[in-house]
Design a protein around this motif. Structure first.
Motif, short mmCIF file in Angstrom:
data_model
loop_
_atom_site.label_atom_id
_atom_site.label_comp_id
_atom_site.label_asym_id
_atom_site.label_seq_id
_atom_site.Cartn_x
_atom_site.Cartn_y
_atom_site.Cartn_z
N LEU A 119 0.81 -1.21 0.00
CA LEU A 119 0.00 0.00 0.00
C LEU A 119 0.85 1.27 0.00
CD1 LEU A 119 -3.05 -0.82 2.31
CD2 LEU A 119 -2.94 -0.70 -0.17
N ARG A 120 2.04 1.20 0.57
CA ARG A 120 2.92 2.37 0.59
C ARG A 120 3.86 2.42 -0.61
NH1 ARG A 120 0.32 5.91 3.57
NH2 ARG A 120 0.41 5.57 5.83
N GLY A 121 4.03 1.31 -1.31
CA GLY A 121 4.90 1.30 -2.48
C GLY A 121 6.38 1.32 -2.14
N ARG A 122 6.74 0.91 -0.93
CA ARG A 122 8.13 0.77 -0.55
C ARG A 122 8.24 -0.29 0.53
NH1 ARG A 122 6.20 5.61 1.62
NH2 ARG A 122 6.78 6.10 3.78
N SER A 123 9.45 -0.67 0.89
CA SER A 123 9.63 -1.81 1.78
C SER A 123 9.05 -1.54 3.17
CB SER A 123 11.12 -2.14 1.90
OG SER A 123 11.80 -1.13 2.63
N TRP A 124 8.74 -2.65 3.86
CA TRP A 124 8.28 -2.53 5.25
C TRP A 124 9.30 -1.78 6.09
CZ3 TRP A 124 10.99 -4.72 9.36
CH2 TRP A 124 10.38 -4.63 10.62
N GLU A 125 10.57 -2.08 5.92
CA GLU A 125 11.61 -1.41 6.70
C GLU A 125 11.59 0.10 6.49
OE1 GLU A 125 12.03 -4.00 4.72
OE2 GLU A 125 13.27 -5.54 5.68
N ASP A 126 11.45 0.51 5.23
CA ASP A 126 11.42 1.94 4.94
C ASP A 126 10.18 2.61 5.53
OD1 ASP A 126 13.79 1.74 3.57
OD2 ASP A 126 12.90 1.81 1.57
N VAL A 127 9.05 1.91 5.48
CA VAL A 127 7.80 2.50 5.99
C VAL A 127 7.87 2.71 7.49
CG1 VAL A 127 5.32 2.15 6.29
CG2 VAL A 127 6.40 1.56 4.12
N VAL A 128 8.25 1.66 8.24
CA VAL A 128 8.23 1.81 9.70
C VAL A 128 9.31 2.78 10.16
CG1 VAL A 128 7.17 -0.44 10.09
CG2 VAL A 128 9.67 -0.24 10.11
N THR A 129 10.42 2.86 9.43
CA THR A 129 11.46 3.83 9.80
C THR A 129 10.97 5.26 9.59
OG1 THR A 129 13.22 2.26 9.29
CG2 THR A 129 13.81 4.59 9.33
#
Length: 446
Positions: A162-172
């Motif tokens: 849904l964000r169009g980027r990795s989980w790591e990038d989103v939570v950071t």
């Protein structure tokens, strides 16, 4: 800065921490208590570098709560609903008919672990590598609580898509960064503890492996320092900043499928564990990965939190609830002074109302809320209510959670129950009407 604990309290907390580290044979253990937004006390025991607050340890399943925060942000933005089937956002899995909310609360019936090698000890890859099939659906939906690491791996995939980027990038970018948790990372960075397994029959240790868990990272990948974990405890206590609204955080802490009024229980909300310990409700999460154990729990009523990190695979007693109990006993919270406040409804609407013959009191409570419950010494259902924009009051907890309360001049209408100013008031719209013969000392035939 929070006020440090008293020297006598510090001694008590240190004694408990030292005992747990020694008896649990943890190579290193760091722990702390949180109040007023930060660490009020902390200590390290064993082989711990100083400053002990700035050494990374694996958080394990505390990562799930971070993932859940990212999911709830998407919900609050209107990008998804908790009732959405997973297939709407991550198509092609055998859990397509299970809802996002069920995955968050471990009610989706997903297998506890991902297929293949033990994901906590072997490197992982993308979702496709798991080759999920119907055999990984182990229970019917919403049948029972079944803890699922796999379910949170899927939620991490949902966030990424849904964000169009990795989980790591989103939570950071959306959770860790805004909270100032700059020393929380998907892989060890800077000063970090080595994880160990401790032999059960001898005082020797074995290093545990560390790797990228791939799609399963959302279930247990993160590393953090004690200082960062303390910041997360402050978040769980309500210092949410721009990451989540306080109302959403409160929603996450509501137990799913458990009666929260019972004296002792353990439950799960939306990415949060909810425990009842010695009469107190604690919210947070524990974590374990090969070589590491972690915990963060808060007592929201007391306004305190506890955090712990250790580099051992198993064998350590649960520490945080004991620290919170020690702090509460030594330095109990001093309540804010009571001050007069305007009630949210006219005074004449407050006071005693009867559900049938049972007296209840409707009263104004802190935060512009109403509370309806039985009179002292009597049993019955009780709930708090918040006013909605249309003037209806909605239940927040207890039996009437989510139910509408409408206040009329001569009665209360609450989910088809009618409360009246006198027992079965014949002038009010009592369901089934009131027998015209009225109250009598004789229980004759109908």
């Amino acid at each position: 800065m929070p006020e440090p604990v008293l020297p006598s309290t510090a001694r008590t907390l240190l004694a408990r921490t030292a005992r747990v580290q020694r008896e649990g044979r943890a190579p290193g253990l760091v722990a702390g208590v949180v109040r007023d937004g930060g660490l009020a006390w902390s200590a390290g025991r064993g082989d711990v570098a100083e400053p002990h607050t700035d050494v990374q340890y694996r958080l394990g399943s505390i990562s799930k709560t971070v993932t859940a925060v990212a999911v709830m942000r998407l919900r609050d933005e209107g990008r998804l609903a908790l009732d959405d089937p997973l297939d709407r956002h991550v198509p092609g899995t055998p859990f397509g008919d299970r809802s996002v909310g069920q995955l968050l609360s471990h009610l989706a019936g997903a297998a506890a672990e991902s297929p293949g090698g033990w994901w906590e000890r072997v490197p992982g890859g993308p979702l496709a590598d798991l080759r999920l099939s119907g055999e990984h659906v182990v229970l019917g939906e919403a049948r029972r609580f079944h803890y699922s690491n796999l379910g949170f791996g899927l939620l991490g995939e949902l966030v990424a898509r849904l964000r169009g980027r990795s989980w790591e990038d989103v939570v950071t970018a959306e959770v860790l960064g805004p909270l100032g948790m700059t020393r929380t990372t998907p892989r060890p960075s800077g000063r970090a503890a080595q994880g160990y397994a401790v032999h059960p029959w001898a005082d020797v240790v074995l290093p545990e492996p560390e790797h990228d868990a791939g799609v399963m990272a959302a279930a247990g990948q993160l590393w953090a320092t004690l200082a960062d974990l303390a910041r997360f405890a402050a978040f769980l206590l309500g210092d949410t900043g721009d990451v989540l609204s306080p109302a959403t955080l409160e929603e996450m802490a509501v137990p799913a499928g458990v009666d929260g009024s019972s004296p002792a229980w353990s439950a799960y909300g939306l990415g949060l564990q909810v425990l009842r310990v010695d009469g107190r409700t604690l919210t947070g999460h524990g974590g374990s990965m090969p070589g590491f154990l972690a915990g963060v729990f808060v007592d929201r009523e007391e306004g305190t939190g506890g955090v712990s990190l250790a580099n051992t695979t198993s064998g350590l007693d649960v520490l945080v609830p004991g620290l919170l109990a020690d702090l509460r006993a030594a330095e109990p919270r001093v309540a804010e002074p009571w001050r007069p406040a305007e009630p949210p409804v006219p005074l004449e609407q407050l006071g005693v109302w009867y559900w049938g013959p049972a007296p209840h009191a409707l009263r104004a409570v802190d935060g512009g809320l109403l509370h309806l419950g039985p009179l002292p010494g009597r049993s019955g259902r009780a709930s708090r209510f918040r006013r909605d924009a249309d003037g209806t009051w909605v239940g927040l907890d207890g039996y009437y959670a989510g139910e509408p309360l409408r206040i009329a001049g001569d009665h209360l209408d609450l989910g088809t129950f009618v409360f009246t100013r006198s027992p079965y008031d014949p002038a009010a719209p009592v369901p089934g009407d009131v027998d015209p013969r009225g109250w009598s000392a004789t229980a004759g035939e109908a």
